[in-house]
Structures are given as C-alpha cells and as structure tokens.
Enzyme design. Structure first.
Site, PDB file in Angstrom:
ATOM      1  N   GLU A  59      21.961 -49.250  17.256  1.00 34.97           N
ATOM      2  CA  GLU A  59      21.083 -48.073  17.145  1.00 34.97           C
ATOM      3  C   GLU A  59      20.195 -48.343  15.945  1.00 34.97           C
ATOM      4  OE1 GLU A  59      20.920 -45.598  19.170  1.00 34.97           O
ATOM      5  OE2 GLU A  59      22.783 -45.703  20.314  1.00 34.97           O
ATOM      6  N   CYS A  88      15.978 -41.425  12.034  1.00 36.48           N
ATOM      7  CA  CYS A  88      15.437 -42.509  12.859  1.00 36.48           C
ATOM      8  C   CYS A  88      14.533 -41.970  13.965  1.00 36.48           C
ATOM      9  CB  CYS A  88      16.577 -43.311  13.456  1.00 36.48           C
ATOM     10  SG  CYS A  88      17.721 -42.274  14.355  1.00 36.48           S
ATOM     11  N   GLU A 105      24.665 -44.126  22.815  1.00 39.82           N
ATOM     12  CA  GLU A 105      25.786 -43.367  22.253  1.00 39.82           C
ATOM     13  C   GLU A 105      25.696 -41.939  22.745  1.00 39.82           C
ATOM     14  OE1 GLU A 105      25.516 -44.157  17.966  1.00 39.82           O
ATOM     15  OE2 GLU A 105      27.081 -45.655  18.257  1.00 39.82           O
TER      16      GLU A 105
END
Ligand code: NAP
Length: 486
Positions: free
Chosen positions: A256, A290, A464
């Site tokens: 990620e 992010c 995820e």
C-alpha cells in the site's frame, strides 16, 4: 498523558507473548511540543529471529482453530479497542499529533477492521470444480499463508496495523510487526490488548526501532524464509526496495504505497459538497494521508467562486495541539515534513501560483503550518508530481473533461481519485476512465473496512479491507482426488 488504564502505555518490545526490555532505546517525541513522551526499546536482528520462531509455533496452533474461535478472538479485540477508545486515542494523539476527535475516529476505524474480519473469518470458502474425468473430484481449499511480516507508517498508527493484523488472524496466520519510528506506542498498546486476549502467545509480536534500525529490521524480515508474506504500507520508494528484497525468498507481497490523488470539480458540481470533500480529503490529519487530494482541478466556470468559498473554510481551521479541545488541525509529524510543505509552496509560487492564504510555518513554531491555499498551480510544479503530505491545497483551472482526465492520469501513481459532478453519464464515464484503485464520486471520504483499499500503477499491489483483504492472507490449494471409480 492521562490514561485511565496506564497499563496500555508500553515501551518494551513484545516478542512471543512477553514484554522484552532492552538497554538500547530511542525517544518518541510529541510533535506538538517537541518533548520526549517515552523511551522505546530498539529491536535487533536477534529480536526478529525470536519473534519469527515464536510466530511459527503459535501459527501451527492457530491454523487448527475453528473459524468460530477466530471470529470470537477478533470480535473480542474489536470490543477491547472500543472499550479503551479514549486511552488509545490519547496515546495516538500524543505521538502522532492529530486532533483527539480524529484519533478517536481512527480507533473506531481500526476496531471496524477487527469486527469486519471477525465476520469474514467464517467465510473462507473453498470450491468444487466439475472434474475432467469420471473417477476424480477436484477441490479448492484456502489455507493460511503462514507467518507474515508487516511494516507500517506513522500517519495512521493504529488503523494501518489493524488492516493487516485482523485479516491475518482471521485467515489463521501469525504476524511480526515493525511499526514506524515515530509511532510505536499505538502498536505496543494494541499488543497489550492482544496479550490480554485469548490468542496464543507469539501470534503477534512487535519489533520496534528507530530510523537507523529500519533497514536492518526490514532486511531481516524480508530475507527470513520462515516468513511467507510481507504486507507493507508506506512510501513507494521503500516499497520498491522491500519488493526486491522479498524476491530472494519469493514471498507473497502486499504493498500500500504513495498516491498523488487528483480531485476534480466540474462546473455542474454541488459546490458545497465539493468544498466539504476537499476539506476532509485535504486537511484531515494535517494533509498527511495517502489518499489526500494532491492536485485539485476546478473547471473554469466555478473556479473563482470555489476559490473564495474554500478560502473562507480554510481560514476557519483552528491550528493547535491535537490534545487541545477545539484544535481542528495539528502539527506535522517532523521538521522534515514541514520543510517539504514549505518547499512545495515556494516551488509552486516560483512557477506562477498565487498565494491566497497561509504559505508559511505557524507562529506557534515547531512543526505547525498555516493551512494554505494557492491558485493557478501549474502541472510542472512539485505539488503535482509528489505528495505534499501537508495542509496546503493548490487549485488548477481546466476547461474540458477530456483535458482534465488526461492530466489526472498523467502520474506514475494510482491510489485514489475524486470528482464532483451532478451529471450521471459523466459520473460513470469519468470513474471508468480514471487510472486509480479507488474513486470517490461526490465524496472526499472513501475508506471503510467493507471496501477494498489499494492502488494501481506505482501505488501498490493487493487490497486491504473487504473480502479481498482476506485473500491476501490465504494460499489456494488444489486437491485432486482420483481413483473414485465410476
Ligand atoms: P516510509 O518512509 O516508507 O516508512 C514506512 C515504514 O517503512 C516505516 O515503518 C519505516 O520505518 C519503514 N522503513 C523505512 N525505510 C525502510 C527500509 N529501508 N527497510 C524497511 N523498512 C523501512 O513512509 P512514511 O513516510 O513513514 O509514510 C508515508 C508514506 O506512506 C506516504 O507515501 C503515504 O502515501 C504512504 N501511505 C500509504 C498508504 C496506503 O494505504 N497506500 C497508507 C498510509 C501511508 P521508520 O519509521 O523507522 O523509518
């Protein structure tokens, strides 16, 4: 830091179900004050080895538990997080800086992953396949990957761990975690809750360390053949390095990584909703997410109105320590982070961007930065090619849908993208044409345990959360049963 359960503030390593002290320690700093809040033990390669040995033993026991037992353990952890929400939020704010209300929200979000994967633990279904010959039966089982390693960042120090630990436990895996240097206390508090739960010792270990240790600990985790999977959340630079290191033992890898999210406002958008969207997407966690809006494209017809309404909202933000009631925006994590935001603002201005508000460190000093708005930010600026990771919003005007979609996709990253429109056909067209793993249409907030979180291009591998998050922790085993006659 006033905690009602002082036992949650842990500073030793957590290895094989035991708290392991060490003489080598490092300071964990409160970014709001610059003061040391704890001295945390530093792990070594030997700590990693001990954690992996214990994890293997625990995982062999855990993989034989029933799905119901795993469900109960995860539901218990979700309850434990919620029962200690205030303490966990206080620890998180102290080491990370975000306002307490956001920290409490993160604890509930983290608990949501334990709750979600408690439910999913009972749905690790296999398949039967119509056989290729009459005397055979073909089955597919999903088995736990085994012992996993996780390396996590500082910006969501609780949720980024929950997003890995919960599916690992649900699938029957063990996990060795290296948390970020800046935020080990949230990881260690979670370890304390695991220690109190009905989970085998060693199933979860935490090997903390400072930035000087990161590469050694990371290498030890990546090269250990007993670890069958690495799950990493962090920068694309480090993700690439770890991917290379994991090649030597052909581990499963989930990454990620960084993003460079476009946020597009069309002329036909509900402007109030779009401004709410930017505020939550750009300024939450001081812009250190992010999935933060990094490039804000606004269509020419609403550019001026959008700018002035956003300006008002930005000036209403209250900068202050996360622990102070009333603060809506906390400090940046480090001085280096502050310098990066300053550099992005200076660079954009040198290339013709106009400063509307902010643009400088806050008079509070330390790592506080004044929430900033710039207009006419060019595509050649650093703000458009790198994550700013701070409370500085840069607007760029555009004319046509085709032009803005091309600009939005003109990046090696592909994590999140957002756009606001009331045109139904456009909402389908643009969401299908944006090159990103996640798209927010008329919303700036997309993360939830039920949905698959992850990126395309250099933003990562794997997902995820959601049912797909469990796939990352299982291997497929095909069984062919022959000789069954006809
Ligand atoms: P980072 O520098 O990549 O650090 C992330 C983790 O990797 C930390 O635990 C760090 O340890 C560790 N690390 C650093 N160098 C390492 C090495 N050589 N070997 C092994 N481990 C190493 O990222 P960050 O600055 O902390 O986090 C921000 C980045 O994470 C941003 O790019 C953001 O977009 C990304 N992020 C992505 C997601 C997502 O879901 N896609 C979510 C959150 C954040 P130390 O802390 O000790 O250096």
């Amino acid at each position: 830091m006033q905690l009602s359960d002082a036992g949650l503030l842990k500073t030793d390593l957590f290895i094989g179900g035991r708290w392991s002290p060490s003489n080598a320690r490092y300071d964990v700093i409160d970014p709001a004050t610059g003061q040391t809040i704890a001295e945390v033990a530093r792990a070594t390669e030997e700590s990693v080895d001990a954690a992996v040995t214990a994890a293997q033993v625990a995982q062999r026991k855990w993989r034989d538990t029933t799905a119901t037992q795993r469900r109960d353990a995860l539901a218990g952890l979700a309850d434990a997080l919620l029962a200690h929400e205030a303490d966990l939020a206080a620890i998180l704010t102290a080491e990370q800086g975000k306002p307490l209300a956001e920290a409490a929200g993160e604890i509930r979000y983290a608990a949501g992953f334990f709750r979600w994967f408690a439910e999913e633990a009972r749905r690790v279904y296999g398949e039967t396949i119509p056989a290729h010959r009459p005397d055979a039966r073909l089955l597919v089982q999903r088995q736990p990957v085994g012992v996993g390693a996780a390396i996590t960042p500082w910006n969501f120090p609780s949720a980024m761990i929950a997003r890995k630990l919960a599916p690992a436990i649900a699938a029957g895996c063990a996990l060795v975690l290296k948390p970020a240097e800046d935020t080990p206390l949230s990881a260690l508090a979670l370890a304390e809750l695991v220690a109190r739960a009905d989970i085998p010792s060693g199933l979860f270990s935490v090997v903390a360390g400072n930035r000087d240790d990161a590469s050694r600990l990371g290498t030890a985790l990546c090269l250990d053949p007993r670890i069958r999977k690495l799950s990493f959340t962090g920068s694309t630079r480090v993700g690439k390095l770890l991917l290379e290191q994991c090649a030597s033992t052909v581990k499963r890898v989930s990454l990620e990584l960084g993003g460079n999210a476009p946020f597009i406002v069309f002329d036909d958008a509900d402007l109030e909703a779009a401004i709410d969207g930017v505020m939550v997407c750009k300024f939450r966690n001081s812009g250190q997410t992010c999935v933060s809006a990094n490039r804000i494209y606004v269509q020419a017809g609403v550019y001026d109105e959008f700018t002035s309404r956003l300006h008002e909202r930005i000036d209403a933000l209250v900068v202050g320590p996360g622990a102070d009631a009333g603060s809506t925006i906390g400090p940046l994590i480090t001085t280096a982070a502050l310098k990066k935001v300053e550099q992005h603002v200076t660079d954009a201005r040198s290339q013709g961007a106009k400063l509307i508000t902010g643009g400088k460190p806050h008079q509070r000093g330390g790592t506080f930065f004044v929430p900033t708005l710039l207009t006419d930010v060019p595509d050649s600026s650093l703000m458009h090619s790198e994550e700013t990771f701070g409370p500085a919003a840069g607007l760029t005007p555009f004319n046509t849908e085709a032009e803005v979609v091309q600009a939005a996709n003109d990046t090696p990253y592909g994590l999140a993208a957002y756009f606001f429109t009331t045109d139904l056909a456009r909402s389908w067209r643009v969401s299908e044409n944006l090159e990103s793993g996640m798209v927010g249409v008329n919303t700036g907030l997309i993360s939830t345990p039920e949905a698959p979180f992850g990126g395309v291009k250099e933003s990562g591998l794997g997902r995820e959360g959601s049912r797909h998050g469990l796939d990352e922790w299982t291997d497929i085993k095909y069984v062919c049963v022959g000789g069954l006659g006809q």
